[in-house]
Design a protein around this motif. Structure first.
Motif, mmCIF file in Angstrom:
data_model
loop_
_atom_site.group_PDB
_atom_site.id
_atom_site.type_symbol
_atom_site.label_atom_id
_atom_site.label_comp_id
_atom_site.label_asym_id
_atom_site.label_seq_id
_atom_site.Cartn_x
_atom_site.Cartn_y
_atom_site.Cartn_z
ATOM 1 N N ASP A 125 0.831 -1.201 0.000
ATOM 2 C CA ASP A 125 0.000 0.000 0.000
ATOM 3 C C ASP A 125 0.871 1.258 0.000
ATOM 4 O O ASP A 125 0.621 2.204 -0.766
ATOM 5 C CB ASP A 125 -0.914 -0.018 1.224
ATOM 6 N N ALA A 126 1.902 1.259 0.818
ATOM 7 C CA ALA A 126 2.802 2.415 0.880
ATOM 8 C C ALA A 126 3.547 2.596 -0.446
ATOM 9 O O ALA A 126 3.738 3.722 -0.915
ATOM 10 C CB ALA A 126 3.795 2.250 2.025
ATOM 11 N N ALA A 127 3.965 1.489 -1.053
ATOM 12 C CA ALA A 127 4.685 1.571 -2.324
ATOM 13 C C ALA A 127 3.797 2.125 -3.430
ATOM 14 O O ALA A 127 4.262 2.867 -4.304
ATOM 15 C CB ALA A 127 5.209 0.187 -2.708
ATOM 16 N N LEU A 128 2.522 1.778 -3.400
ATOM 17 C CA LEU A 128 1.596 2.342 -4.384
ATOM 18 C C LEU A 128 1.421 3.838 -4.174
ATOM 19 O O LEU A 128 1.433 4.615 -5.134
ATOM 20 C CB LEU A 128 0.241 1.637 -4.284
ATOM 21 N N LYS A 129 1.296 4.251 -2.944
ATOM 22 C CA LYS A 129 1.106 5.674 -2.644
ATOM 23 C C LYS A 129 2.346 6.479 -2.995
ATOM 24 O O LYS A 129 2.253 7.615 -3.474
ATOM 25 C CB LYS A 129 0.752 5.852 -1.168
ATOM 26 N N ASP A 130 3.536 5.884 -2.763
ATOM 27 C CA ASP A 130 4.795 6.598 -2.977
ATOM 28 C C ASP A 130 5.359 6.396 -4.379
ATOM 29 O O ASP A 130 6.431 6.924 -4.686
ATOM 30 C CB ASP A 130 5.840 6.125 -1.958
ATOM 31 N N ARG A 131 4.666 5.602 -5.207
ATOM 32 C CA ARG A 131 5.159 5.277 -6.546
ATOM 33 C C ARG A 131 6.572 4.695 -6.475
ATOM 34 O O ARG A 131 7.475 5.063 -7.244
ATOM 35 C CB ARG A 131 5.120 6.498 -7.454
ATOM 36 N N SER A 132 6.743 3.775 -5.559
ATOM 37 C CA SER A 132 8.064 3.222 -5.287
ATOM 38 C C SER A 132 8.487 2.218 -6.360
ATOM 39 O O SER A 132 7.683 1.414 -6.841
ATOM 40 C CB SER A 132 8.059 2.524 -3.919
ATOM 41 N N ALA A 133 9.792 2.233 -6.676
ATOM 42 C CA ALA A 133 10.346 1.250 -7.612
ATOM 43 C C ALA A 133 10.386 -0.142 -7.012
ATOM 44 O O ALA A 133 10.597 -1.128 -7.737
ATOM 45 C CB ALA A 133 11.763 1.677 -8.018
ATOM 46 N N GLU A 134 10.187 -0.246 -5.704
ATOM 47 C CA GLU A 134 10.193 -1.548 -5.036
ATOM 48 C C GLU A 134 8.860 -2.289 -5.173
ATOM 49 O O GLU A 134 8.748 -3.432 -4.741
ATOM 50 C CB GLU A 134 10.514 -1.375 -3.543
ATOM 51 N N LEU A 135 7.875 -1.638 -5.775
ATOM 52 C CA LEU A 135 6.537 -2.241 -5.834
ATOM 53 C C LEU A 135 6.539 -3.638 -6.439
ATOM 54 O O LEU A 135 5.934 -4.549 -5.859
ATOM 55 C CB LEU A 135 5.578 -1.326 -6.597
ATOM 56 N N PRO A 136 7.162 -3.893 -7.608
ATOM 57 C CA PRO A 136 7.088 -5.244 -8.180
ATOM 58 C C PRO A 136 7.586 -6.328 -7.222
ATOM 59 O O PRO A 136 6.955 -7.388 -7.086
ATOM 60 C CB PRO A 136 7.967 -5.142 -9.426
ATOM 61 N N ALA A 137 8.692 -6.072 -6.554
ATOM 62 C CA ALA A 137 9.239 -7.067 -5.625
ATOM 63 C C ALA A 137 8.311 -7.268 -4.426
ATOM 64 O O ALA A 137 8.107 -8.401 -3.957
ATOM 65 C CB ALA A 137 10.624 -6.640 -5.157
ATOM 66 N N LEU A 138 7.740 -6.180 -3.935
ATOM 67 C CA LEU A 138 6.826 -6.283 -2.791
ATOM 68 C C LEU A 138 5.565 -7.054 -3.159
ATOM 69 O O LEU A 138 5.053 -7.846 -2.355
ATOM 70 C CB LEU A 138 6.463 -4.879 -2.295
ATOM 71 N N VAL A 139 5.069 -6.846 -4.371
ATOM 72 C CA VAL A 139 3.883 -7.580 -4.811
ATOM 73 C C VAL A 139 4.199 -9.065 -4.955
ATOM 74 O O VAL A 139 3.390 -9.918 -4.573
ATOM 75 C CB VAL A 139 3.340 -7.009 -6.133
ATOM 76 N N ARG A 140 5.376 -9.384 -5.480
ATOM 77 C CA ARG A 140 5.753 -10.796 -5.607
ATOM 78 C C ARG A 140 5.825 -11.466 -4.240
ATOM 79 O O ARG A 140 5.369 -12.603 -4.065
ATOM 80 C CB ARG A 140 7.091 -10.924 -6.335
ATOM 81 N N THR A 141 6.382 -10.771 -3.269
ATOM 82 C CA THR A 141 6.479 -11.331 -1.922
ATOM 83 C C THR A 141 5.097 -11.550 -1.329
ATOM 84 O O THR A 141 4.803 -12.613 -0.750
ATOM 85 C CB THR A 141 7.296 -10.396 -1.016
ATOM 86 N N LEU A 142 4.227 -10.552 -1.461
ATOM 87 C CA LEU A 142 2.864 -10.676 -0.948
ATOM 88 C C LEU A 142 2.122 -11.808 -1.626
ATOM 89 O O LEU A 142 1.453 -12.616 -0.961
ATOM 90 C CB LEU A 142 2.112 -9.361 -1.136
ATOM 91 N N ALA A 143 2.224 -11.894 -2.950
ATOM 92 C CA ALA A 143 1.508 -12.933 -3.685
ATOM 93 C C ALA A 143 1.982 -14.315 -3.260
ATOM 94 O O ALA A 143 1.174 -15.246 -3.112
ATOM 95 C CB ALA A 143 1.701 -12.740 -5.188
ATOM 96 N N SER A 144 3.279 -14.476 -3.052
ATOM 97 C CA SER A 144 3.817 -15.762 -2.624
ATOM 98 C C SER A 144 3.326 -16.137 -1.229
ATOM 99 O O SER A 144 2.910 -17.274 -0.976
ATOM 100 C CB SER A 144 5.346 -15.716 -2.639
ATOM 101 N N THR A 145 3.349 -15.153 -0.318
ATOM 102 C CA THR A 145 2.908 -15.413 1.057
ATOM 103 C C THR A 145 1.423 -15.752 1.095
ATOM 104 O O THR A 145 0.997 -16.689 1.785
ATOM 105 C CB THR A 145 3.189 -14.193 1.951
ATOM 106 N N LEU A 146 0.623 -14.987 0.356
ATOM 107 C CA LEU A 146 -0.819 -15.245 0.348
ATOM 108 C C LEU A 146 -1.124 -16.591 -0.296
ATOM 109 O O LEU A 146 -1.969 -17.352 0.212
ATOM 110 C CB LEU A 146 -1.567 -14.133 -0.376
ATOM 111 N N ASP A 147 -0.448 -16.902 -1.395
ATOM 112 C CA ASP A 147 -0.709 -18.173 -2.054
ATOM 113 C C ASP A 147 -0.332 -19.344 -1.149
ATOM 114 O O ASP A 147 -1.056 -20.348 -1.092
ATOM 115 C CB ASP A 147 0.051 -18.257 -3.371
ATOM 116 N N ASP A 148 0.786 -19.221 -0.432
ATOM 117 C CA ASP A 148 1.171 -20.277 0.514
ATOM 118 C C ASP A 148 0.102 -20.457 1.582
ATOM 119 O O ASP A 148 -0.245 -21.591 1.953
ATOM 120 C CB ASP A 148 2.509 -19.928 1.179
ATOM 121 N N HIS A 149 -0.420 -19.337 2.088
ATOM 122 C CA HIS A 149 -1.464 -19.423 3.116
ATOM 123 C C HIS A 149 -2.726 -20.063 2.566
ATOM 124 O O HIS A 149 -3.307 -20.962 3.199
ATOM 125 C CB HIS A 149 -1.792 -18.037 3.661
ATOM 126 N N LEU A 150 -3.181 -19.617 1.397
ATOM 127 C CA LEU A 150 -4.412 -20.166 0.829
ATOM 128 C C LEU A 150 -4.259 -21.651 0.531
ATOM 129 O O LEU A 150 -5.186 -22.439 0.765
ATOM 130 C CB LEU A 150 -4.795 -19.396 -0.434
#
Length: 209
Positions: A101-126
Motif C-alpha cells: 500500500d505504501a509503495a503504491l502511494k509513494d510510486r516506489s520502484a520496489e513495488l514489483p518485488a513487494l507484490v511478488r512477496t505478498l503474492a507468494s505469502t498469500l498463495d502459501d497461506h491459501l
C-alpha cells in the motif's frame, strides 16, 4: 476450483471462489507493476477493493470461524495447532499488505518485488488452508455452523457490499467456475447480480477493465 459437497456437508464453493479472486487480483497487480500501469486510479481502486475483501474475509475467520472449529477439536493438539497457524499466517500478511500500500502511494520502484512477496505469502497461506483447514472444517462443522459463519460475513457486507462482492468474485472467472459460484447463491441474489450488480461493477473499471 474443487468445491463439490455431498449432501449434509459444508459447501465450500464460496470460500474457494474467494480464494481464486484473491489470487487473480494479486496477479493483476503484479502485471500492472511490471508494465508501469500500477499507479493509475483504476489499479488503485482494484487494490483498495482487494484489501477490503481480504480484511472482511480474514477478520471473520479469526473472530468466528477458527474459534468455532477450535471448540470442536478440543483435545486434538495437532488440529488446534493448525488453527493457530492459520491466525499466524494472517498476521504475517498484514505488514506485507501495508508495504505494498505504501509503495503504491509513494510510486516506489520496489513495488514489483513487494507484490511478488505478498503474492507468494498469500498463495502459501491459501494453499495451506485448502489442503488442511478446509478438510478439517468439513469434518467437524455442520452446515448450520457454516451458515452462522457465512451469515456473519453477509451481515458485515450488507446489501451494498454484496453488490460489489458477487460480481467481483466472478470477474474473469472461467464459465464453469462462474456457474458453480452463482449456483451456490440464493436465486434473488443471482437475479440482482444479472440485472444490476454486474453492470455497476463494470462501471467501476477496477484494474482498468
Amino acid at each position: 476450483m474443487t468445491t463439490e459437497a455431498a449432501a449434509g456437508t459444508v459447501d465450500l464453493t464460496v470460500m474457494y471462489a474467494a480464494h481464486d479472486a484473491f489470487r487473480r487480483d494479486l496477479e493483476r497487480l503484479g502485471d500492472a507493476a511490471a508494465d508501469g500501469t500500477a499507479f493509475t486510479p483504476q489499479v488503485r481502486a482494484g487494490w483498495d477493493n482487494f484489501r477490503h475483501q481480504l480484511h472482511i474475509h480474514h477478520t471473520a475467520e479469526d473472530s468466528d470461524l477458527w474459534p468455532r472449529v477450535e471448540r470442536r477439536v478440543a483435545g486434538r493438539p495437532r488440529d488446534v495447532a493448525l488453527l493457530a497457524e492459520m491466525e499466524a499466517e494472517h498476521a504475517l500478511l498484514d505488514p506485507q499488505l501495508t508495504a505494498v500500500d505504501a509503495a503504491l502511494k509513494d510510486r516506489s520502484a520496489e513495488l514489483p518485488a513487494l507484490v511478488r512477496t505478498l503474492a507468494s505469502t498469500l498463495d502459501d497461506h491459501l494453499a495451506h488452508e485448502e489442503e488442511s483447514a478446509l478438510p478439517l472444517i468439513q469434518e467437524v462443522l455442520t452446515p448450520a455452523d457454516w451458515g452462522a459463519f457465512t451469515g456473519r460475513i453477509r451481515k458485515t457486507q450488507g446489501v451494498r457490499g454484496a453488490a460489489l462482492f458477487v460480481p467481483w468474485i466472478v470477474d474473469g472467472a472461467p464459465p464453469a467456475d462462474r456457474a458453480r459460484f452463482l449456483g451456490a447463491l440464493p436465486p434473488p441474489v443471482r437475479v440482482l447480480n444479472k440485472l444490476f450488480w454486474e453492470t455497476g461493477y463494470r462501471r467501476r473499471g477496477l484494474w482498468g477493465a
